[in-house]
Design a protein around this motif. Structure first.
Motif, PDB file in Angstrom:
ATOM      1  N   ASP A  51      39.573 -11.823   4.025  1.00  0.00           N
ATOM      2  CA  ASP A  51      38.618 -10.940   4.667  1.00  0.00           C
ATOM      3  C   ASP A  51      38.609  -9.631   3.904  1.00  0.00           C
ATOM      4  O   ASP A  51      39.668  -9.086   3.609  1.00  0.00           O
ATOM      5  N   GLU A  52      37.415  -9.127   3.566  1.00  0.00           N
ATOM      6  CA  GLU A  52      37.364  -7.954   2.703  1.00  0.00           C
ATOM      7  C   GLU A  52      37.986  -6.715   3.333  1.00  0.00           C
ATOM      8  O   GLU A  52      38.343  -5.781   2.649  1.00  0.00           O
ATOM      9  N   ARG A  53      38.166  -6.743   4.668  1.00  0.00           N
ATOM     10  CA  ARG A  53      38.760  -5.531   5.246  1.00  0.00           C
ATOM     11  C   ARG A  53      40.235  -5.412   4.920  1.00  0.00           C
ATOM     12  O   ARG A  53      40.828  -4.360   5.083  1.00  0.00           O
ATOM     13  N   LEU A 175      36.343  -0.769   3.689  1.00  0.00           N
ATOM     14  CA  LEU A 175      36.272  -1.999   4.468  1.00  0.00           C
ATOM     15  C   LEU A 175      37.499  -2.188   5.341  1.00  0.00           C
ATOM     16  O   LEU A 175      37.565  -3.109   6.131  1.00  0.00           O
TER      17      LEU A 175
ATOM     18  N   LYS B  32      31.543 -14.219   0.495  1.00  0.00           N
ATOM     19  CA  LYS B  32      30.885 -13.266   1.388  1.00  0.00           C
ATOM     20  C   LYS B  32      30.267 -12.166   0.555  1.00  0.00           C
ATOM     21  O   LYS B  32      30.610 -11.989  -0.612  1.00  0.00           O
ATOM     22  N   LEU B 169      40.009 -20.382   7.460  1.00  0.00           N
ATOM     23  CA  LEU B 169      40.161 -19.469   6.326  1.00  0.00           C
ATOM     24  C   LEU B 169      41.357 -19.838   5.468  1.00  0.00           C
ATOM     25  O   LEU B 169      41.326 -19.717   4.247  1.00  0.00           O
ATOM     26  N   PHE B 174      38.869 -17.239  -1.246  1.00  0.00           N
ATOM     27  CA  PHE B 174      37.915 -16.273  -0.719  1.00  0.00           C
ATOM     28  C   PHE B 174      37.424 -15.373  -1.837  1.00  0.00           C
ATOM     29  O   PHE B 174      38.190 -14.944  -2.691  1.00  0.00           O
ATOM     30  N   TYR B 176      34.712 -11.951  -2.284  1.00  0.00           N
ATOM     31  CA  TYR B 176      33.770 -11.006  -1.712  1.00  0.00           C
ATOM     32  C   TYR B 176      32.933 -10.449  -2.856  1.00  0.00           C
ATOM     33  O   TYR B 176      33.456  -9.779  -3.743  1.00  0.00           O
TER      34      TYR B 176
END
Lengths: 393, 279
Positions: A51-53, A175, B32, B169, B174, B176
């Protein structure tokens, strides 16, 4: 192999599991990132962070853990500098006063000139201090020190003309979910609250189910029903306006606009500082068109989730004392009203736009927190998530 | 053959590493990023680079995981049963293959794109966990197990509208996609329009990045909008000077529609241009 690194990530709050660790090792074995630190960084990020955060936290842990790997001096400026000079030993932490005391030396050209001179003068490895080039000092030259016009030699990467390594750039800071919210992220967080639930009696003819059942019965009609699908979450929003909330108006507005599009059943009311016997729907007509809080209690059932939005910063008397309100005479204390509300709506939370660490300085915040059984959350993505989790239970 | 930037698609180094890791380890790659930064195009480029056919599965809010595997067409069977069609005796005649079935049974390895997975129901990714992990599934109606002959390369895109479950996930790589910086953007423009006038491209990028920095834009223009807009400018054969001028009347018409897609944004832009002229 990277156990310490994984541990560091987990400690900083990035959710990393064994599966991900193994897939990183697998990718290393498959030779995806050979011979390049940067590739390894990209690979590790891709495999471990989902997750980019979390990117910013990942960058920080990575920088800390793999410091030794990038301790190579830049080539153009410092070709003659022995590498060991720049090996980072300790990062000197300076107090703000010290920082303020450090004088910037002048323009960039001047800095370069001075650097050249120093390089000529300097003959030995140096650490600390405020003049020579080395690590953790306050001279404008060298790395990991502090000087407003500093040149970072130890982290310099001349070939790509970048001053800092990718992970040192911390481009994903925005983020991180500790930072303030915009409408979009609010929507994302609120969407968690939105829960589709099938409830109530069978209401709708389930056409697909009927056809399937009929077909399976080889043509004998078999009617199937399903409960109507609807957004079961009902939300009641109480927004604090005016006074100390002025600083947070924008954040509250955004929350409001985000909430409005997310819920089918959303009602909102305004109050000032603390809830008393009346709340209102329009700020311009707050004096004339108040809704009695008792009516709110009667109208909305306990299946509504009640969310207060306010900074909870006021004089403690405004909560505990009858007649303590700033705008009018209140016969009953704010505490009584808050208790009435939390008693009726069992799922209640308070969103506070001020940062969480600052809460302890305000007595009224502590009182309200206690009244709400600690269900006060900061208005950050993380806070909203904790809130929605608590409310959807 | 590892994936790398092509003459049509500029991939950053981190994207290359992520794609190669996902391909080598045969894990799904979750991508993403802001809308319009090339998430969907990425799958097409990966397929082209690896020389595999691309199977696209576009997700809608009503898409069920089962539809990617197979569907049992009970209605046809009912009709056939009433008409006395002999086909009705074999249930396999009414199994409609989904995209994943297609990919699993393909003779050659394929690239599967699951586009905008966040559009679907929250449970959707969970329903696909086992299928993507083991690359096999069971068909209840015919009592057979479909096992992938070759594990397909799976690329999943998400616009961040819903959060994806942790278990899902954990099985993915992943990536971004960040919004490209000026330098990368110049390269992207050059690959798409090799014969654009340099001065026009420069001015257009100036305007583009300036617009992106406007505070309060509802929808920031992204790469795909920029490329559409440039095409428009080239067709109109606009002189770069027009873009440089501060006159709202001159600047706004070429922007309209291609870059700014929202009436509020256009009025905001008009106001700012007007203000800067007065000030």
């Amino acid at each position: 192999m990277f156990t310490g690194f994984i541990e560091g990530l987990r400690k900083s709050g990035v959710p990393v599991s064994i599966t991900e660790h193994l897939s990183l090792l697998g990718a290393m074995e498959a030779g995806v990132a050979d011979y390049s630190v940067e590739d390894f960084y990209f690979l590790a990020r891709s495999a471990l962070v989902k997750d980019e955060r979390w990117f910013d936290r990942f960058d920080r842990v990575f920088a800390q853990h793999f410091k030794g790997l990038e301790a190579v001096a830049g080539e153009d400026l410092t070709a003659e500098l022995p590498e060991e000079w720049l090996r980072k030993l300790a990062e000197k932490t300076l107090s703000p006063e010290e920082m303020a005391a450090i004088e910037a030396l002048g323009g960039f050209d001047k800095l370069m000139e001075t650097l050249k001179k120093r390089l000529e003068e300097q003959k030995e490895r140096h650490q600390g201090g405020s003049k020579w080039i080395g690590t953790a000092g306050t001279s404008p030259f060298g790395a990991y020190g502090y000087n407003p016009e500093g040149v970072r030699i130890g982290q310099h990467e001349s070939r790509h003309r970048r001053a800092v390594k990718v992970w040192d750039r911390r481009e994903f800071r925005d983020l991180d979910d500790g930072v303030e919210l915009n409408t979009r992220s609010l929507k994302l967080a609120l969407r968690k609250l939105r829960r589709f639930a099938r409830e109530g009696a069978a209401e709708e003819l389930n056409l697909d189910g009927t056809i399937r059942a009929t077909a399976e019965n080889a043509g004998t009609l078999d009617l199937k029903f399903a409960p109507e699908r609807r957004n079961a979450m009902k939300v009641l929003l109480f927004l604090d306006v005016g006074g100390s909330m002025d600083d947070h108006v924008k954040a509250s507005e955004e929350l409001f606009s985000a909430a409005r599009s997310e819920f089918k059943h959303l009602e909102y009311f305004y109050f000032h500082n603390c809830v008393y016997e009346g709340v209102w729907k329009s700020n311009a007509r707050r004096r004339t068109e108040q809704t009695p809080t008792l009516e709110v209690l009667r109208t909305f059932g306990p299946d509504y989730r009640l969310i207060f939005v306010g900074d909870a910063a006021m004089s403690p008397y405004e909560i505990v004392q009858p007649g303590g309100a700033v705008e009018h005479w209140n016969a009953e204390s704010g505490q009584a009203w808050v208790e009435r509300l939390t008693g009726h709506f069992r799922r209640v939370a308070w969103l506070n736009p001020t940062p969480e660490p600052a809460w302890s300085y305000s007595q009224s915040t502590a009182i309200l927190r206690q009244l709400l059984e600690q269900r006060m959350y900061p208005m950050t993505l993380d806070g909203l998530e904790r809130m929605t989790r608590a409310l959807s239970r | 053959m590892p994936f790398a930037s092509t003459d049509k698609y500029i991939a950053s180094r981190d994207l290359e590493v992520s794609v190669n890791a996902a391909v080598k380890l045969q894990r799904p790659l979750l991508v993403k990023g802001e809308p319009g930064t090339g998430k969907t195009v990425l799958a097409q480029e990966v397929a082209a680079a690896l020389g595999m056919p691309l199977i696209e599965w576009h997700i809608k809010s009503t898409t069920k995981a089962q539809q990617g595997l197979y569907e049992y067409d009970a209605v046809s069977r009912l009709r056939d049963g009433q008409l006395g069609d002999p086909r009705v005796h074999d249930v396999a005649n009414y199994i409609v293959h989904g995209k994943l079935w297609e990919a699993f049974t393909s003779e050659t390895p394929t690239v599967v794109l699951i586009d905008e997975i966040d559009k679907a129901d929250i449970e959707f990714p969970n329903d696909l966990l086992l299928e993507l992990d083991r690359m096999q599934f069971y068909v209840y109606e015919t009592r057979e197990t479909i096992v992938a002959r070759q594990r397909p390369v799976v690329i999943i895109t998400s616009n961040n509208e819903k959060e994806l479950p942790d278990a899902f996930l954990r099985r993915c790589f992943f990536h971004y996609i960040r919004f490209p910086d000026r330098e990368t953007m110049e390269k992207i423009v050059a690959t798409h329009y090799p014969d654009i006038k340099a001065s026009l491209a420069r001015e257009a990028l100036n305007v583009f990045f300036k617009i992106r920095e406007l505070p309060g834009l509802k929808k920031k223009p992204a790469t795909s909008e920029l490329l559409d807009w440039l095409k428009l400018l080239m067709i109109e054969d606009l002189s770069p000077d027009v873009l440089r001028s501060d006159d709202a009347k001159l600047v706004i018409p070429p922007l309209h529609g291609a870059l700014l897609k929202n009436e509020q944004d256009i009025s905001l832009f008009e106001r700012l241009v007007f203000m800067s002229r007065r000030g």
